[in-house]
Write an enzyme that holds these catalytic residues in place. Structure first.
Site, PDB file in Angstrom:
ATOM      1  CB  CYS A  87      -0.859  -0.097   1.237  1.00  0.00           C
ATOM      2  SG  CYS A  87      -2.277   1.255   1.082  1.00  0.00           S
ATOM      3  CG  HIS A 197      -3.941  -3.535   2.465  1.00  0.00           C
ATOM      4  ND1 HIS A 197      -3.023  -3.368   3.159  1.00  0.00           N
ATOM      5  CD2 HIS A 197      -4.793  -2.501   1.815  1.00  0.00           C
ATOM      6  CE1 HIS A 197      -3.117  -1.888   3.532  1.00  0.00           C
ATOM      7  NE2 HIS A 197      -3.961  -1.325   2.484  1.00  0.00           N
ATOM      8  CD  GLU A 199      -2.020  -6.470   4.772  1.00  0.00           C
ATOM      9  OE1 GLU A 199      -2.355  -5.083   4.878  1.00  0.00           O
ATOM     10  OE2 GLU A 199      -1.760  -6.443   3.646  1.00  0.00           O
TER      11      GLU A 199
END
Length: 216
Positions: A87, A197, A199
């Site tokens: 990001c 992202h 994650e």
């Protein structure tokens, strides 16, 4: 989903900007040994360094410099040691960011400017597909329709990489579209990065992180 990445030591660099706990959990799922720290020696000696980022470009750059993260990233890359940005952690790798008419110098690992998204709806928030080129190692094993989670109002939208030395390989660039195409991911030697992202991107994001860990 079964993951197969070999155990490696990875530092999530904690400079005050980023979802470090989410990144820690996602990396641990790959089988990596993960530590959240801003300790210089640990960040330098890890097999991989992950640099998250949430918030404003200028604030992230200030926090990164105060934590000596700029120097750590430069030293690692000079020695061919892997670094991955996520990001705003990706955006600060470019030459400059432009927010509210204010230009802030980035790390200049890549040329280009991070600018406001040219779209009717901003921020770009939610799931989106990407267009990964053939041969991408980051997206290996992922279906073309795989979706990733984005939350951002700025991106690199006009980018060409002029390689002066014929012996050098240009970066592998993955694009996505929100109003206008923008850079969604870059693979460039030991330096990889994603605008989205991983994650927070479920199994697709977990596979992508596994692919990165597998190169360490």
């Amino acid at each position: 989903m079964e993951l197969t990445a070999a155990s490696k030591k990875v530092v999530v660099f904690d400079y005050g900007f980023g979802n470090v706990r989410s990144a820690e959990r996602a990396l641990a799922r790959t089988g990596a040994e993960v530590e959240i720290t801003r300790d210089f020696d640990r960040a330098m000696n890890a097999d991989g360094l992950l640099v998250p980022g949430v918030g404003a470009f200028a604030a992230c750059m200030k926090g990164l410099r105060e934590a000596r993260g700029d120097w750590i990233i430069d030293r690692r890359l000079s020695g061919g040691r892997p670094v991955m940005g996520i990001c705003v952690g990706m955006q600060i790798l470019f030459a400059r960011g432009i927010e509210h008419g204010v230009e802030t110098a980035g790390l200049d690992e890549w040329p280009g400017a991070v600018e406001p998204l040219q779209a009717e709806i901003v921020p770009h928030m939610g799931w989106n597909t990407v267009e990964a080129p053939a041969g991408s190692r980051l997206f290996a094993g992922l279906e073309p329709e795989a979706r990733f989670y984005f939350v951002h109002s700025y991106a690199v939208q006009d980018w060409s990489f002029d390689v002066q030395n014929p012996a050098m390989q240009p970066p592998t660039v993955t694009w996505s579209t929100h109003g206008k195409p923008f850079v969604a991911a870059v693979e460039n030697g030991p330096l990889w990065a994603t605008q989205f992202h991983p994650e927070k991107s479920g199994d697709a994001g977990a596979q992508l992180l596994t692919n990165w860990i597998g190169t360490l």
